[in-house]
Design a protein around this motif. Structure first.
Motif: not given
Length: 388
Positions: A103-131
């Protein structure tokens, strides 16, 4: 709080990403095609920085939030397993002998989904590092990335990861503070005696007799050297020697996996294994070479970070679908290296019924991806809330 609406809106896109990766599995550190696919999606989302070839094929992407704050690390693994897929699915592996059976394909997909949302909204302080990490299954990709200074280079303060769990209710979250998954070590013993005709054993020094006794005696470490409330597994998984029924062989060997949760138990098991083998080698008048290889350390969740992660999970899935005192396993996970360098937590995400991981008919449940992406996104917003 249910799955984030915006993430639900692009769930079909996530399915497309996941199924492409499932059809194109890669092994170990050589996840270059997968990494290129990930990088292409990240650039489409408009992340601020993309750093490639960390730990051979690993990727770290940075998304800047609003104002000053710490950098939160979110990790997904990208590698597949050397197995032949037997699902018969339209998106089944196109590479003979490789499949995404964990399921690592699923894990990578979940992080990509979070990346898309966070890049659109940026409703947070500081930074996020997607590994996006290669080689979880066999080569310790997390260690490779950490050894290259990833945590300091990107000033990561905390780090989190998810793993799918078949057999648990879709959207359920399971974890616990403290030791969650075991350290895993490998013991190999090469025994050399004196071969000869099996009809005249008195003229031989039988390595098989010695090896059988060693395999049995190793079990006494668990039953007689370990405090009853501690946990340790010693499984002899290979025993090899001889070629024909009428010859005592010159050599024989065994291998075992040794799994523990604490450094003290780990050290004790290694010490006693060496002592037992040495003593029995002397008793049987054979030579024994002991090769003890330490693998992944124990995965140990940090209490504060685990509780915050559980709070987010409860808001997402409800109190009755979150177990904050479960998930402890004698399996191993190289996210342990990241948790040794930074505080954080590792959680399991239920994906419903179906074959378990590492099975040739396993497939990640695409319906779980929006839960994982929403968890990652809301975790960042909770940890680095604007104006906090």
């Amino acid at each position: 709080m249910p799955v984030i609406n915006r993430i639900a809106d692009f769930s079909e896109d996530m399915k497309t990403w996941r199924r492409w990766m499932h059809a194109h599995p890669e092994l170990g550190l050589e996840c270059h095609q997968t990494a290129a696919y990930v990088v292409a999606r990240l650039r489409e989302f408009g992340v601020d920085e993309v750093h490639e070839k960390i730990g051979v094929s690993g990727v770290v992407a940075i998304i800047n939030g609003q104002g000053v704050g710490p950098t939160i690390g979110l990790r997904a693994d990208m590698d597949a397993l050397p197995m032949q897929e037997m699902t018969g699915l339209d998106h089944a592996s196109q590479t003979e002998g490789l499949m995404h059976a964990c399921g690592h394909d699923g894990h990578t997909t979940m992080l990509l989904g979070a990346a898309r949302y966070l890049a659109e909204t940026r409703n947070f302080a500081g930074r996020v590092a997607l590994i996006f990490q290669p080689a979880e299954e066999n080569s310790g990709g997390a260690k490779h990335m950490c050894d290259e200074g990833m945590m300091d280079r990107f000033d990561i303060k905390e780090v989190y990861a998810l793993h799918n769990l078949p057999g648990e209710e879709l959207g359920a979250f399971i974890t616990s503070p403290g030791p969650l998954m075991a350290a895993v070590d490998t013991l190999r013993v090469n025994v050399t005696g004196l071969g000869g005709h099996a009809a005249y054993p008195e003229e031989c020094r039988d390595p098989i007799m010695a090896l059988v006794s060693m395999a049995q005696a190793l079990q006494s470490i668990v039953s007689r050297n370990l405090p009853p409330m501690e946990q340790l597994v010693i499984s002899v998984t290979q025993v090899h020697g001889g070629t024909v029924d009428n010859v005592v062989p010159e050599t024989a060997w065994l291998e075992a996996t040794i799994r523990s949760f604490t450094p003290e138990v780990r050290n004790m098991a290694e010490k006693r294994a060496g002592e037992i083998i040495s003593g029995l080698a002397a008793a049987f008048d054979v030579e024994a070479e002991v090769i003890y290889e330490r693998g992944y350390p124990a995965t140990v969740n940090h209490s504060k970070q685990t509780e915050i992660a559980l709070e987010v999970a409860r808001e997402l899935s409800g109190e009755d679908r979150v177990d904050g005192q479960g998930g402890v396993s004698m399996g191993a996970e190289d996210f342990s290296y990241m948790l040794e360098e930074r505080p954080g937590a590792y959680l399991f995400l239920g994906q419903g019924d179906g074959p378990y991981v590492h099975h040739p008919q396993y497939d990640f449940n695409d319906e779980a991806a929006p839960y994982g992406a929403s968890f990652f996104a809301k975790l960042v917003e909770r940890l680095n809330s604007v104006g906090r």
